[in-house]
Design a protein around this motif. Sequence first.
Motif, PDB file in Angstrom:
ATOM      1  N   TYR A 181       0.834  -1.199   0.000  1.00  0.00           N
ATOM      2  CA  TYR A 181       0.000   0.000   0.000  1.00  0.00           C
ATOM      3  C   TYR A 181       0.871   1.252   0.000  1.00  0.00           C
ATOM      4  CZ  TYR A 181      -4.506  -2.305   0.799  1.00  0.00           C
ATOM      5  OH  TYR A 181      -5.649  -3.040   0.643  1.00  0.00           O
ATOM      6  N   MET A 182       1.955   1.235   0.766  1.00  0.00           N
ATOM      7  CA  MET A 182       2.860   2.376   0.795  1.00  0.00           C
ATOM      8  C   MET A 182       3.492   2.602  -0.573  1.00  0.00           C
ATOM      9  SD  MET A 182       6.411   2.902   2.955  1.00  0.00           S
ATOM     10  CE  MET A 182       5.615   2.870   4.547  1.00  0.00           C
ATOM     11  N   LEU A 183       3.968   1.534  -1.211  1.00  0.00           N
ATOM     12  CA  LEU A 183       4.594   1.665  -2.528  1.00  0.00           C
ATOM     13  C   LEU A 183       3.637   2.272  -3.543  1.00  0.00           C
ATOM     14  CD1 LEU A 183       6.542  -1.721  -2.953  1.00  0.00           C
ATOM     15  CD2 LEU A 183       7.450   0.495  -2.239  1.00  0.00           C
ATOM     16  N   PHE A 184       2.403   1.782  -3.552  1.00  0.00           N
ATOM     17  CA  PHE A 184       1.441   2.236  -4.550  1.00  0.00           C
ATOM     18  C   PHE A 184       0.873   3.609  -4.202  1.00  0.00           C
ATOM     19  CE2 PHE A 184       0.641  -2.548  -4.875  1.00  0.00           C
ATOM     20  CZ  PHE A 184       1.575  -2.690  -5.865  1.00  0.00           C
ATOM     21  N   LYS A 185       0.551   3.802  -2.939  1.00  0.00           N
ATOM     22  CA  LYS A 185      -0.077   5.060  -2.516  1.00  0.00           C
ATOM     23  C   LYS A 185       0.882   6.231  -2.638  1.00  0.00           C
ATOM     24  CE  LYS A 185      -3.315   7.540  -0.514  1.00  0.00           C
ATOM     25  NZ  LYS A 185      -4.544   7.872  -1.247  1.00  0.00           N
ATOM     26  N   GLU A 186       2.155   6.013  -2.294  1.00  0.00           N
ATOM     27  CA  GLU A 186       3.138   7.099  -2.312  1.00  0.00           C
ATOM     28  C   GLU A 186       3.974   7.108  -3.590  1.00  0.00           C
ATOM     29  OE1 GLU A 186       2.540   8.945   0.109  1.00  0.00           O
ATOM     30  OE2 GLU A 186       1.509   7.562   1.477  1.00  0.00           O
ATOM     31  N   ASN A 187       3.678   6.191  -4.512  1.00  0.00           N
ATOM     32  CA  ASN A 187       4.377   6.136  -5.805  1.00  0.00           C
ATOM     33  C   ASN A 187       5.889   5.943  -5.602  1.00  0.00           C
ATOM     34  OD1 ASN A 187       4.302   6.086  -8.585  1.00  0.00           O
ATOM     35  ND2 ASN A 187       4.516   8.294  -8.827  1.00  0.00           N
ATOM     36  N   LEU A 188       6.253   4.907  -4.810  1.00  0.00           N
ATOM     37  CA  LEU A 188       7.650   4.694  -4.427  1.00  0.00           C
ATOM     38  C   LEU A 188       8.228   3.387  -4.963  1.00  0.00           C
ATOM     39  CD1 LEU A 188       7.497   5.856  -0.687  1.00  0.00           C
ATOM     40  CD2 LEU A 188       8.528   7.073  -2.618  1.00  0.00           C
ATOM     41  N   LEU A 189       7.562   2.758  -5.920  1.00  0.00           N
ATOM     42  CA  LEU A 189       8.048   1.461  -6.400  1.00  0.00           C
ATOM     43  C   LEU A 189       9.417   1.580  -7.066  1.00  0.00           C
ATOM     44  CD1 LEU A 189       7.693  -1.534  -6.832  1.00  0.00           C
ATOM     45  CD2 LEU A 189       6.335  -1.055  -8.876  1.00  0.00           C
ATOM     46  N   LYS A 190       9.622   2.635  -7.852  1.00  0.00           N
ATOM     47  CA  LYS A 190      10.933   2.794  -8.506  1.00  0.00           C
ATOM     48  C   LYS A 190      12.039   2.975  -7.470  1.00  0.00           C
ATOM     49  CE  LYS A 190       9.958   6.066 -11.539  1.00  0.00           C
ATOM     50  NZ  LYS A 190      10.142   7.022 -12.674  1.00  0.00           N
ATOM     51  N   LEU A 191      11.790   3.760  -6.440  1.00  0.00           N
ATOM     52  CA  LEU A 191      12.800   3.964  -5.411  1.00  0.00           C
ATOM     53  C   LEU A 191      13.088   2.658  -4.671  1.00  0.00           C
ATOM     54  CD1 LEU A 191      14.555   6.095  -4.028  1.00  0.00           C
ATOM     55  CD2 LEU A 191      12.693   6.440  -2.389  1.00  0.00           C
ATOM     56  N   PHE A 192      12.061   1.873  -4.429  1.00  0.00           N
ATOM     57  CA  PHE A 192      12.231   0.559  -3.813  1.00  0.00           C
ATOM     58  C   PHE A 192      13.139  -0.321  -4.674  1.00  0.00           C
ATOM     59  CE2 PHE A 192      10.431  -3.847  -3.398  1.00  0.00           C
ATOM     60  CZ  PHE A 192      10.926  -4.111  -2.128  1.00  0.00           C
ATOM     61  N   CYS A 193      12.933  -0.282  -5.982  1.00  0.00           N
ATOM     62  CA  CYS A 193      13.761  -1.078  -6.894  1.00  0.00           C
ATOM     63  C   CYS A 193      15.204  -0.585  -6.919  1.00  0.00           C
ATOM     64  CB  CYS A 193      13.166  -1.053  -8.300  1.00  0.00           C
ATOM     65  SG  CYS A 193      11.637  -2.001  -8.456  1.00  0.00           S
ATOM     66  N   TRP A 194      15.394   0.728  -6.822  1.00  0.00           N
ATOM     67  CA  TRP A 194      16.763   1.259  -6.721  1.00  0.00           C
ATOM     68  C   TRP A 194      17.437   0.760  -5.450  1.00  0.00           C
ATOM     69  CZ3 TRP A 194      19.569   2.584 -10.514  1.00  0.00           C
ATOM     70  CH2 TRP A 194      19.072   3.310 -11.592  1.00  0.00           C
ATOM     71  N   GLY A 195      16.679   0.653  -4.370  1.00  0.00           N
ATOM     72  CA  GLY A 195      17.231   0.104  -3.140  1.00  0.00           C
ATOM     73  C   GLY A 195      17.661  -1.335  -3.306  1.00  0.00           C
ATOM     74  N   ILE A 196      16.827  -2.139  -3.978  1.00  0.00           N
ATOM     75  CA  ILE A 196      17.179  -3.540  -4.244  1.00  0.00           C
ATOM     76  C   ILE A 196      18.440  -3.618  -5.096  1.00  0.00           C
ATOM     77  CG2 ILE A 196      16.453  -5.629  -5.457  1.00  0.00           C
ATOM     78  CD1 ILE A 196      13.610  -5.044  -4.612  1.00  0.00           C
ATOM     79  N   PHE A 197      18.513  -2.781  -6.133  1.00  0.00           N
ATOM     80  CA  PHE A 197      19.672  -2.798  -7.025  1.00  0.00           C
ATOM     81  C   PHE A 197      20.942  -2.432  -6.251  1.00  0.00           C
ATOM     82  CE2 PHE A 197      22.564  -1.537 -10.341  1.00  0.00           C
ATOM     83  CZ  PHE A 197      22.230  -2.351 -11.415  1.00  0.00           C
TER      84      PHE A 197
END
Length: 460
Positions: free
Chosen positions: A133-149
């Motif tokens: 919900y946080m990823l979608f609601k705050e539009n943070l999926l790309k930043l999450f993926c940068w963290g994984i990378f």
Amino acid sequence: MTRRANTVASHPFPLPGFIMAMPIYPSRTIGIPGHFLSIFVFSIGFFIQCNVLTSNLGLRFLNITDMLVLMTLPVIALLYIRCLTPSILLFYLAPLTLFFVLSAAFADDRGEGEFYTTAMTYFYAVYFLFFAYMLFKENLLKLFCWGIFAGFVAVTILLFLDIFIHDLLAPVGLSFNFDEAAVLEAAAKGEMSPLLLRVEKAGGIWPVGNTAGPAFALAGAAAAYLAERYRRPMLFAVFLLIYLAGFTLTLNRSGVFAVLAIGLFFYIRNFSIRMLLSTYFGFALTALAVASVLPLGAFDFAEQAFSKRFLEDNNSSNNLQERFGTITGGFQVMLNHPLGIGYTARSQELSAISHSGTPHNGFLATAYASGIGFCFLSAFALFYAIFRKRKISFFTYSAIGVIIGYQFEELNFNPVFMAHIGLALAYASIDLDFRLFLKTAMMRVTGITSDETRTATQPA
């Protein structure tokens, strides 16, 4: 609402409807500044890959993500508790909790410490619902993926450093505790240890290469998603080069298969003449560069590693027969213990059936740890992420990596796989909840028509 519409409209592929509807979902309960959420999301992505061994530090958690999940679950649940709907509670959290309670109470022959995986699997599944919900609601999926990378790059560096400074890394949780001399000495006396495999297949922060390889491979989901969103295939090419460098130490084939499958899907999904030409010239330049340095012996180690695992392995056919036998026996054990069974007990039972104590399969191992119900729920979410027509590609790439990894090893206990399973479950449940229960009501309340929704989600 305008920002979300612009983001969706600029996406190159049709997205699930709940993405457009996210601004309508209730906001977080506490007004935490956005940059704090960004740092938190990036950190979770980073530590999913670079999963520091907190048990090495004397803490009662095996990995840092286990600690973060348990410590921050109340906070993240409080922030996004209003996003939960009665249907999510009834059709996802209630069955999930029921499966957990049944397995906790009625699993067969569970030994001391063997409940840890069952409990953490459940908490990861609950945690990543709110995290999604946080990823979608705050539009943070790309930043999450940068963290994984970033975490993937860090953990690969640790893999190489472990060869030289293991004794410095292990005490601070940056390498798995491993005494090679003691393991070899025990092997000479006829005492076999699972860690003997690490002598040949380095694992870095993970016990052995057969765990490290698939765990590293799941970072390919983030790399492929970023490459797609920025329309820069070179991002995935960089990931691939780093991964193949790590393969020379882990020598794990299943991870290579997972990465190649993710790459193939990415290539087909984003295929264009420009990409074809870029691929051709990229391969040509790479071939020239490799050919120019081969006489210097710079790639001798890599050549030996790839030859050893793909060209000189004479045990491949026996390996396939053995795995088929263990999977067949594994299904029998699963049906004998539908609510789960302890690790030691099922290893003994499986050995009596198939002469091997492991089914070499993550889905069966999930059923042993958490019961058949959770196993089926996880499998459904993974295949839903792949075959759903409108999709967020990160979850598709992730599902491909998990499914392939699960065909070779018991990886359900690994926190990287727990996190990706939790994300898949959250993604499937939020999407289905919107499609089955919320779409019509939200369109009526907000005035969004189906035509407008289709227009906003068409390729740019």
